[in-house]
Structures are given as structure tokens and as C-alpha cells.
Design a protein around this motif. Structure first.
Motif, PDB file in Angstrom:
ATOM      1  N   GLU A 228     -13.381 -41.246 -15.564  1.00 17.64           N
ATOM      2  CA  GLU A 228     -12.062 -41.089 -16.176  1.00 17.64           C
ATOM      3  C   GLU A 228     -11.319 -39.927 -15.526  1.00 17.64           C
ATOM      4  O   GLU A 228     -11.928 -38.943 -15.099  1.00 17.64           O
ATOM      5  CB  GLU A 228     -12.174 -40.845 -17.685  1.00 17.64           C
ATOM      6  N   VAL A 229     -10.000 -40.049 -15.474  1.00 20.24           N
ATOM      7  CA  VAL A 229      -9.174 -38.998 -14.889  1.00 20.24           C
ATOM      8  C   VAL A 229      -7.893 -38.858 -15.708  1.00 20.24           C
ATOM      9  O   VAL A 229      -7.289 -39.849 -16.128  1.00 20.24           O
ATOM     10  CB  VAL A 229      -8.846 -39.304 -13.408  1.00 20.24           C
ATOM     11  N   VAL A 230      -7.514 -37.618 -15.985  1.00 18.65           N
ATOM     12  CA  VAL A 230      -6.265 -37.314 -16.676  1.00 18.65           C
ATOM     13  C   VAL A 230      -5.217 -36.998 -15.617  1.00 18.65           C
ATOM     14  O   VAL A 230      -5.447 -36.160 -14.735  1.00 18.65           O
ATOM     15  CB  VAL A 230      -6.432 -36.118 -17.627  1.00 18.65           C
ATOM     16  N   VAL A 231      -4.081 -37.658 -15.698  1.00 20.66           N
ATOM     17  CA  VAL A 231      -3.053 -37.539 -14.664  1.00 20.66           C
ATOM     18  C   VAL A 231      -1.698 -37.267 -15.308  1.00 20.66           C
ATOM     19  O   VAL A 231      -1.333 -37.911 -16.296  1.00 20.66           O
ATOM     20  CB  VAL A 231      -2.969 -38.842 -13.828  1.00 20.66           C
ATOM     21  N   ARG A 232      -0.983 -36.296 -14.758  1.00 24.90           N
ATOM     22  CA  ARG A 232       0.410 -36.107 -15.153  1.00 24.90           C
ATOM     23  C   ARG A 232       1.291 -36.636 -14.030  1.00 24.90           C
ATOM     24  O   ARG A 232       1.199 -36.176 -12.885  1.00 24.90           O
ATOM     25  CB  ARG A 232       0.729 -34.641 -15.420  1.00 24.90           C
ATOM     26  N   ILE A 233       2.117 -37.612 -14.371  1.00 27.67           N
ATOM     27  CA  ILE A 233       2.961 -38.238 -13.358  1.00 27.67           C
ATOM     28  C   ILE A 233       4.349 -37.604 -13.358  1.00 27.67           C
ATOM     29  O   ILE A 233       4.780 -37.005 -14.345  1.00 27.67           O
ATOM     30  CB  ILE A 233       3.068 -39.765 -13.585  1.00 27.67           C
ATOM     31  N   LYS A 234       5.036 -37.743 -12.251  1.00 29.11           N
ATOM     32  CA  LYS A 234       6.386 -37.199 -12.128  1.00 29.11           C
ATOM     33  C   LYS A 234       7.376 -38.075 -12.888  1.00 29.11           C
ATOM     34  O   LYS A 234       7.117 -39.255 -13.149  1.00 29.11           O
ATOM     35  CB  LYS A 234       6.783 -37.122 -10.656  1.00 29.11           C
ATOM     36  N   ASP A 235       8.497 -37.484 -13.263  1.00 35.00           N
ATOM     37  CA  ASP A 235       9.550 -38.253 -13.911  1.00 35.00           C
ATOM     38  C   ASP A 235       9.953 -39.418 -13.015  1.00 35.00           C
ATOM     39  O   ASP A 235      10.154 -39.254 -11.801  1.00 35.00           O
ATOM     40  CB  ASP A 235      10.770 -37.369 -14.183  1.00 35.00           C
ATOM     41  N   GLY A 236      10.054 -40.580 -13.611  1.00 36.71           N
ATOM     42  CA  GLY A 236      10.439 -41.763 -12.852  1.00 36.71           C
ATOM     43  C   GLY A 236       9.275 -42.556 -12.313  1.00 36.71           C
ATOM     44  O   GLY A 236       9.436 -43.717 -11.911  1.00 36.71           O
ATOM     45  N   ALA A 237       8.076 -41.961 -12.290  1.00 38.84           N
ATOM     46  CA  ALA A 237       6.898 -42.689 -11.818  1.00 38.84           C
ATOM     47  C   ALA A 237       6.464 -43.700 -12.874  1.00 38.84           C
ATOM     48  O   ALA A 237       6.621 -43.477 -14.076  1.00 38.84           O
ATOM     49  CB  ALA A 237       5.764 -41.722 -11.507  1.00 38.84           C
ATOM     50  N   ASP A 238       5.897 -44.804 -12.426  1.00 37.83           N
ATOM     51  CA  ASP A 238       5.473 -45.890 -13.307  1.00 37.83           C
ATOM     52  C   ASP A 238       3.954 -45.855 -13.443  1.00 37.83           C
ATOM     53  O   ASP A 238       3.228 -46.062 -12.467  1.00 37.83           O
ATOM     54  CB  ASP A 238       5.920 -47.232 -12.730  1.00 37.83           C
ATOM     55  N   ALA A 239       3.470 -45.589 -14.653  1.00 39.42           N
ATOM     56  CA  ALA A 239       2.029 -45.456 -14.875  1.00 39.42           C
ATOM     57  C   ALA A 239       1.292 -46.759 -14.585  1.00 39.42           C
ATOM     58  O   ALA A 239       0.197 -46.753 -14.001  1.00 39.42           O
ATOM     59  CB  ALA A 239       1.765 -45.010 -16.308  1.00 39.42           C
ATOM     60  N   LYS A 240       1.872 -47.886 -14.981  1.00 41.70           N
ATOM     61  CA  LYS A 240       1.206 -49.172 -14.747  1.00 41.70           C
ATOM     62  C   LYS A 240       1.124 -49.480 -13.255  1.00 41.70           C
ATOM     63  O   LYS A 240       0.105 -49.985 -12.766  1.00 41.70           O
ATOM     64  CB  LYS A 240       1.947 -50.281 -15.485  1.00 41.70           C
ATOM     65  N   ALA A 241       2.194 -49.157 -12.535  1.00 42.34           N
ATOM     66  CA  ALA A 241       2.174 -49.375 -11.088  1.00 42.34           C
ATOM     67  C   ALA A 241       1.151 -48.460 -10.424  1.00 42.34           C
ATOM     68  O   ALA A 241       0.467 -48.856  -9.467  1.00 42.34           O
ATOM     69  CB  ALA A 241       3.567 -49.119 -10.510  1.00 42.34           C
ATOM     70  N   LEU A 242       1.034 -47.241 -10.950  1.00 37.84           N
ATOM     71  CA  LEU A 242       0.055 -46.293 -10.419  1.00 37.84           C
ATOM     72  C   LEU A 242      -1.365 -46.808 -10.652  1.00 37.84           C
ATOM     73  O   LEU A 242      -2.230 -46.713  -9.772  1.00 37.84           O
ATOM     74  CB  LEU A 242       0.244 -44.932 -11.093  1.00 37.84           C
ATOM     75  N   ALA A 243      -1.594 -47.375 -11.835  1.00 35.04           N
ATOM     76  CA  ALA A 243      -2.907 -47.928 -12.145  1.00 35.04           C
ATOM     77  C   ALA A 243      -3.243 -49.078 -11.199  1.00 35.04           C
ATOM     78  O   ALA A 243      -4.370 -49.182 -10.687  1.00 35.04           O
ATOM     79  CB  ALA A 243      -2.943 -48.406 -13.593  1.00 35.04           C
ATOM     80  N   GLU A 244      -2.267 -49.924 -10.948  1.00 35.59           N
ATOM     81  CA  GLU A 244      -2.491 -51.064 -10.054  1.00 35.59           C
ATOM     82  C   GLU A 244      -2.742 -50.591  -8.625  1.00 35.59           C
ATOM     83  O   GLU A 244      -3.632 -51.103  -7.936  1.00 35.59           O
ATOM     84  CB  GLU A 244      -1.278 -51.992 -10.097  1.00 35.59           C
ATOM     85  N   ALA A 245      -1.987 -49.593  -8.191  1.00 32.87           N
ATOM     86  CA  ALA A 245      -2.141 -49.096  -6.825  1.00 32.87           C
ATOM     87  C   ALA A 245      -3.511 -48.477  -6.599  1.00 32.87           C
ATOM     88  O   ALA A 245      -4.073 -48.574  -5.500  1.00 32.87           O
ATOM     89  CB  ALA A 245      -1.045 -48.074  -6.518  1.00 32.87           C
ATOM     90  N   HIS A 246      -4.056 -47.849  -7.648  1.00 29.12           N
ATOM     91  CA  HIS A 246      -5.352 -47.178  -7.508  1.00 29.12           C
ATOM     92  C   HIS A 246      -6.495 -48.007  -8.087  1.00 29.12           C
ATOM     93  O   HIS A 246      -7.622 -47.514  -8.178  1.00 29.12           O
ATOM     94  CB  HIS A 246      -5.301 -45.803  -8.182  1.00 29.12           C
ATOM     95  N   GLN A 247      -6.181 -49.241  -8.490  1.00 22.08           N
ATOM     96  CA  GLN A 247      -7.191 -50.164  -9.023  1.00 22.08           C
ATOM     97  C   GLN A 247      -7.990 -49.520 -10.157  1.00 22.08           C
ATOM     98  O   GLN A 247      -9.219 -49.510 -10.162  1.00 22.08           O
ATOM     99  CB  GLN A 247      -8.127 -50.635  -7.904  1.00 22.08           C
ATOM    100  N   ALA A 248      -7.254 -48.959 -11.107  1.00 23.05           N
ATOM    101  CA  ALA A 248      -7.861 -48.319 -12.272  1.00 23.05           C
ATOM    102  C   ALA A 248      -7.172 -48.817 -13.534  1.00 23.05           C
ATOM    103  O   ALA A 248      -6.013 -49.251 -13.500  1.00 23.05           O
ATOM    104  CB  ALA A 248      -7.745 -46.799 -12.176  1.00 23.05           C
ATOM    105  N   ALA A 249      -7.892 -48.774 -14.644  1.00 27.64           N
ATOM    106  CA  ALA A 249      -7.327 -49.201 -15.924  1.00 27.64           C
ATOM    107  C   ALA A 249      -6.556 -48.055 -16.561  1.00 27.64           C
ATOM    108  O   ALA A 249      -7.028 -46.911 -16.577  1.00 27.64           O
ATOM    109  CB  ALA A 249      -8.437 -49.661 -16.858  1.00 27.64           C
ATOM    110  N   LEU A 250      -5.365 -48.350 -17.070  1.00 27.97           N
ATOM    111  CA  LEU A 250      -4.574 -47.365 -17.801  1.00 27.97           C
ATOM    112  C   LEU A 250      -4.997 -47.422 -19.265  1.00 27.97           C
ATOM    113  O   LEU A 250      -4.698 -48.375 -19.978  1.00 27.97           O
ATOM    114  CB  LEU A 250      -3.085 -47.670 -17.660  1.00 27.97           C
ATOM    115  N   LEU A 251      -5.728 -46.398 -19.719  1.00 28.25           N
ATOM    116  CA  LEU A 251      -6.239 -46.384 -21.090  1.00 28.25           C
ATOM    117  C   LEU A 251      -5.208 -45.902 -22.089  1.00 28.25           C
ATOM    118  O   LEU A 251      -5.143 -46.389 -23.215  1.00 28.25           O
ATOM    119  CB  LEU A 251      -7.480 -45.484 -21.178  1.00 28.25           C
ATOM    120  N   HIS A 252      -4.425 -44.908 -21.681  1.00 26.01           N
ATOM    121  CA  HIS A 252      -3.495 -44.315 -22.635  1.00 26.01           C
ATOM    122  C   HIS A 252      -2.364 -43.640 -21.873  1.00 26.01           C
ATOM    123  O   HIS A 252      -2.581 -43.059 -20.813  1.00 26.01           O
ATOM    124  CB  HIS A 252      -4.221 -43.286 -23.507  1.00 26.01           C
ATOM    125  N   GLU A 253      -1.179 -43.718 -22.436  1.00 26.03           N
ATOM    126  CA  GLU A 253      -0.011 -43.079 -21.833  1.00 26.03           C
ATOM    127  C   GLU A 253       0.798 -42.405 -22.924  1.00 26.03           C
ATOM    128  O   GLU A 253       1.147 -43.020 -23.927  1.00 26.03           O
ATOM    129  CB  GLU A 253       0.848 -44.120 -21.111  1.00 26.03           C
TER     130      GLU A 253
END
Length: 606
Positions: A228-253
Motif C-alpha cells: 500500500e502507498v499513500v499519495v498526495r496528488i497535485k490539483d487537477g490530477a486524476d486519481a483513477k487515471a493515476l491508478a490505471e497508469a500505475h496498475q494499482a487499485a485506488l482504495l480511498h480518495e
């Protein structure tokens, strides 16, 4: 050549000497460290044994009070029909019987045959008990009292006591036979031969003994949730797209903070990959966080010699709450000089106290009417039910319903509770769940937040949540930790957080209590009676128990003066302490033990 050989021999001897000194020194240090750890473990076992003794005494006294009330009712009305509902509401009693001198017997519920013959021990004047026995796989006990006309006898189920001691202790009866507790200790257990590493304590009035021997707490292989990894994304970034790009499941946002998981990669890999993404501000492991409950042995201390002893009834003067366990069990409230303060304020329904923990039992008679809201940080919903018991205990210390005849008294009588579940059924959580719990508490009106939890790893996401709460003028209280070390624990070590160390009943620093310059104050932390899941009451020990005393005090201070800032509340609590350690501030007890009455007076301008 001889000179060279001689020098070689000399240097060889010197090297062997140095290596020998190094080897001996290193192993001596390891041995000393191990001895220290073993000693602390023995202290913890002793304190848990005392907690068990204390809990059993409270349980038996409550059962005795119920039996006497029922006996009076049965005698007055000469029938037991009205007791059927009472037995239904009090599941620790399986049944109730009236046995007259002529042998005539009337029963409600289930009571074993020939109960009078089993009442062989006088618990105290007029109250008798049997030896514990097993019937249909259930551990039971008979308790009875007799008037001029008949015996009134109740059959008790001891399953609660067995579930509390779990796999950590054995309780033996007067005959030394095993009857309650850890099944793994029951095999070939002989109370007569039990010695070190077992610790032993007795249960007064019952002639039962408690034996404890726990295994040392094992360090976690990794101090974080693997994969598991905790990530803070920049304004405007898409968490779901980030999950897909890194082939990881988005558990919580939550806002810009996200929790991702991929069990096929190590945490280090995930942190490295996400941190390199241009849409990410930071990435860190999801650090483990746990409750701060521990145990240790009592020691004498002359500084508070007038404070009540743990095992002696207290003589109360003046107005005191009528809760059944307040006198003689709640020595801890006497230690913080609270009764006169209650005459000034008992709290304010507009000043909520958030308990971030394993949840709270919403059906507990001493808590249910105090809970005004709740949250589950794992599921992002309102299911805050406590599956462990730690959070329910902490909540009761801070703010149990008081002066209601039932159970215990809380530090604050009127302040409502926000029940926030951020620890699971094992009382374990993570930095992301704690951060979410803090933010929810602030956004839902908490003026005080108690955190009887921690870990030695600094987390960016948790630190930012603490700053968010602090900037909203919320009072943040945390336990210092239970490893008897100076190593900072988080969130307690954050400068925005008010840190609490633990004291024993004699007013001395508890041996398990962490220390350091970040410790602000001390509060009672050993053998603290409070609420427990299943509508029960138990004694627990740890800085987890010390912290909610201070959270309750903060609630009282804000109740009398709601306009105070969090720093002003901190200053009042520090400056109103009774100095009990080295003169002035010290790293072990901070500014001293909290004095509720003095703090309330200061908050009111006196």
C-alpha cells in the motif's frame, strides 16, 4: 624477520584483545538490553494480572448488588414473576431461586440442583458463593444470600471473565484447580508449582489467584501495510487515471490524498514509482498505528501518600456522583482532584470530544446517550461499532454518562462524544485511516480530539491532518506510548499535539510510559476502570488510559470558557498541574499531574 614475526604476533594479540573487548561489550549490551526488556515484560504481566483481579472484583460486586436487589424484591412480593424480565436484561445470571428452610424451592430461569449445598464460602458477611463449576460447557458460579425465611440464590455465567483474560492468564480457585482463562496455559498447569516466569496476584474476598505469562511483543516485520502507498496528488490530477497508469487499485480518495494498493509489488517499489510521477506531490508507506494499552507493576511514592490505594475503599467527602463503581474503584479521579471542579462545571453539550480509536459500543448503557455522531475511516461510513473494546474504554474515561447510578463516572459529564473508528478489531490502524479520522472529526464539530494510539514513524499525511485540526483551533490530545523509551511516537510528538504520560496509583511515572521533552502532563494510567464492549466494565492500563483524562479536562475547560484557543487550553492544563516529579518540568511527568479543579478555576478567570 624475528622483529616482523614479533610485531605480527603483537598485533595479532592486540587485535584479538580488541575483538574480544568488542565482542564482550556488544554482547553485554545486548544482554543488558534483553534483561531490560524481560524486566519490562514482567512488569507488564504483573499489571495485567492486577487488571484482571480488579475487573473480576468489579464484576462480582455488580453481580452481588443485583442479587441483593432481586432478593429484596422476591421477599417483598413473595414471588419471582417480575424477575423474568430482569434475568433477560442481565444475561450474566442464568436463573434465580428462592429456597425455603422446609426445602420448598421456586425458580426463574435455570439454576443447578441442590444450590444451597454448593454455597460453601462466605464472600463477605451475608453473601455466599460456590466453587466455580462447569455445566454443559459453560463456566458457572452460584451466589446466594439468606434472610430469616429463605435463601435467595443466583446462578452466574462466568463467560465474560473468561473472554476478558483470553489467552493471557489463568484463574484458579481456592483448591488451586484451573477453571478460567488461557487454554494454552491450562495443559498440565499446576498452581502449586507455578513460578517464574509466571506472575501471580490474588483476588480479594474470593481466594482466587491470577497467573500471567505473556510472550514478548514481537516487532512487526515491516512498520507499514505491505503493498500500500499513500499519495498526495497535485490539483487537477486524476486519481483513477493515476491508478490505471500505475496498475494499482485506488482504495480511498479524500481530497488530494489517495490510498493505492498492489500486492504484487513491494511498498518500496510503489513509493518509488508513484513519487516519480509528475502528478504526485509526495508518496509514502501507509504506516501502521496501534493502541497504547500496556501493563506494569505498582511502586510506592511518598509524594501522593494521601491519594487512595488501589485496593482499599475510598472515603468520599462532599458531593460525589452516585455511579455504582465510583466508590471504591475510581481512585483515578481522586488523583486528579476533580470533585470540587464538578461543582463549577460538569461539561457542555456544545463542546464535542472526538474519540479516534477502535470505535465505541453504541449500545453501552453508560455511553449510548452521549454519542452524537460517528465515522468509520476504513469504510467511509457511519459504522463505528467497536469490535475490540479499547475505544469503548477510552470513551468512558473521558465522558461516560455520570450520576446515573450505573457503572462509572466520566471526567466530563455533559460533553458529547464523536465516535470515530480508525483502528480495527485488533486495535490496529494506519496513518491514512488516522488522517481521515482527524479530518472528519474537525469537519463535524469536534473541539477536542483524543488519540490513544501511535507509532514511531512520522507520516506526512498524518502530520498534515494534525496541522489542519490545529489551525481550526481544535485541542489535540495523544498518548505518549508504552515502551519506556524516549523515541518519539506520532502523533504525540507533533508540536501541535498535547502529550500525556501515565502515572500509577501512587502518583509515580508508570514504568512503561514513554518520556521526552514533548511530554506535557501526566494522568492516571494504571488499573483504570471504564466501559467495555457488551455493556461491561473492565480495568485497563496504559498511556491510552491517561490521555482521555486530559481530553475530558479539555472539554470541561472549553465548557466554562468556549472562546479559549487551543494554545490557551494547553497553557491552562500545564500551569494548573500538581508538580510530582523533579521540581519543575521534567521529561518523565511533564509539568505534573493534571488538577481538574485548579484548571477549571483558571479557565473561569480565577
Amino acid at each position: 624477520m624475528r622483529r616482523i614475526i614479533g610485531l605480527s604476533a603483537f598485533f595479532s594479540i592486540a587485535l584479538l584483545t580488541v575483538l574480544g573487548v568488542w565482542f564482550f561489550s556488544e554482547h553485554q549490551q545486548k544482554d543488558l538490553a534483553q534483561d531490560k526488556q524481560d524486566g519490562l515484560q514482567a512488569h507488564m504481566d504483573q499489571v495485567f494480572a492486577d487488571d484482571v483481579s480488579y475487573t473480576v472484583r468489579m464484576f462480582m460486586d455488580k453481580m452481588e448488588d443485583q442479587l441483593i436487589r432481586w432478593a429484596e424484591s422476591a421477599t417483598q412480593e413473595d414471588n419471582l414473576s417480575n424477575l423474568q424480565e430482569e434475568i433477560h436484561d442481565h444475561p450474566h445470571f442464568h436463573g434465580f431461586a428462592v429456597v425455603h428452610d422446609n426445602g420448598e424451592t421456586t425458580k426463574v430461569g435455570k439454576v443447578t440442583e441442590n444450590p444451597v449445598e454448593r454455597l460453601t464460602k462466605e464472600k463477605k458477611e451475608g453473601v455466599y458463593i460456590s466453587e466455580p463449576y462447569v455445566e454443559n460447557g459453560t463456566q458457572k458460579l452460584l451466589m446466594g444470600t439468606k434472610d430469616d425465611q429463605a435463601w435467595c440464590i443466583g446462578e452466574m455465567d462466568l463467560s465474560f471473565v473468561s473472554s476478558f483474560v483470553k489467552d493471557l492468564a489463568v484463574i484458579t480457585g481456592e483448591n488451586g484447580q484451573f477453571f478460567l482463562g488461557a487454554s494454552n496455559m491450562a495443559v498440565d498447569f499446576d498452581a502449586q508449582e507455578a513460578e517464574a516466569p509466571y506472575v501471580k496476584t490474588s483476588i480479594p474476598d474470593l481466594d482466587w489467584d491470577v497467573f500471567v505469562h505473556s510472550e514478548p511483543t514481537k516487532e512487526l516485520d515491516t512498520p507499514f501495510k505491505q503493498g500500500e502507498v499513500v499519495v498526495r496528488i497535485k490539483d487537477g490530477a486524476d486519481a483513477k487515471a493515476l491508478a490505471e497508469a500505475h496498475q494499482a487499485a485506488l482504495l480511498h480518495e479524500e481530497g488530494n490524498d489517495c490510498l493505492f494498493r498492489d500486492s504484487s509489488r513491494s511498498t518500496d517499489q510503489l513509493v518509488s514509482e508513484f513519487a516519480a510521477d509528475p502528478g504526485v506531490i509526495f508518496a509514502e508507506p501507509n504506516y501502521s498505528v496501534e493502541k497504547q494499552t500496556s501493563f506494569h507493576k505498582k511502586r510506592s511514592h511518598p509524594a501522593l501518600e494521601n491519594k487512595p490505594s488501589l485496593f482499599e475503599p475510598q472515603q468520599q467527602e462532599g458531593k460525589a456522583p452516585n455511579d455504582e463503581l465510583y466508590d471504591p474503584y475510581q481512585w483515578n479521579l481522586e488523583q486528579i482532584t476533580i470533585e470540587e471542579g464538578w461543582q463549577i462545571t460538569s461539561g457542555n453539550a456544545e463542546i464535542p470530544i472526538a474519540i479516534i480509536d477502535s470505535g465505541v459500543d453504541p449500545e453501552h448503557v453508560d455511553l449510548e446517550d452521549k454519542i452524537t455522531g460517528g465515522y468509520n475511516a476504513f469504510e467511509d461510513n457511519g459504522n463505528y461499532y467497536d469490535e475490540h473494546g479499547h475505544g469503548t474504554h477510552v470513551a468512558g474515561v473521558a465522558a461516560a454518562i455520570t450520576n446515573n447510578v450505573e457503572g462509572i463516572a466520566g471526567v466530563s459529564w455533559e460533553n458529547p462524544i464523536l465516535a470515530v473508528k480508525a483502528l480495527d478489531a485488533n486495535a490496529e490502524g494506519n496513518s491514512f485511516s488516522i488522517a481521515e479520522a482527524i479530518r472528519w472529526s474537525v469537519d463535524n464539530g469536534a473541539r477536542v480530539i483524543n488519540m490513544s494510539l501511535g507509532d514511531s514513524h512520522d507520516s506526512e499525511v498524518m502530520r498534515d491532518a494534525v496541522r489542519y485540526a490545529y489551525e481550526q483551533d481544535v485541542v489535540l490530545i495523544a498518548a505518549s506510548g508504552n515502551e519506556a523509551v524516549e523515541t518519539p511516537m506520532y502523533p504525540a510528538a507533533y508540536p501541535e499535539v498535547f502529550t500525556v504520560a501515565a502515572l500509577d496509583p501512587e502518583g509515580q511515572r508508570a514504568a512503561f510510559s514513554n518520556f521526552g521533552t514533548h511530554v506535557d502532563v501526566s494522568a492516571p494510567g494504571e488499573h483504570i476502570p471504564s466501559t467495555y464492549i457488551g455493556n461491561e466494565y473492565v480495568a485497563m492500563s496504559g498511556t491510552s488510559m491517561a490521555s482521555p483524562h486530559v481530553a475530558g479536562l479539555a472539554g470541561l475547560i472549553l465548557s466554562i470558557n468556549p472562546g479559549l484557543s487551543n494554545e490557551e487550553v494547553y497553557d491552562i492544563m500545564r500551569n494548573s498541574c500538581d508538580d510530582i516529579g523533579n521540581s519543575g518540568f521534567d521529561a518523565y511527568t511533564g509539568h505534573g499531574v493534571i488538577n481538574v479543579t485548579r484548571a477549571i478555576n483558571m479557565a473561569g478567570g480565577e
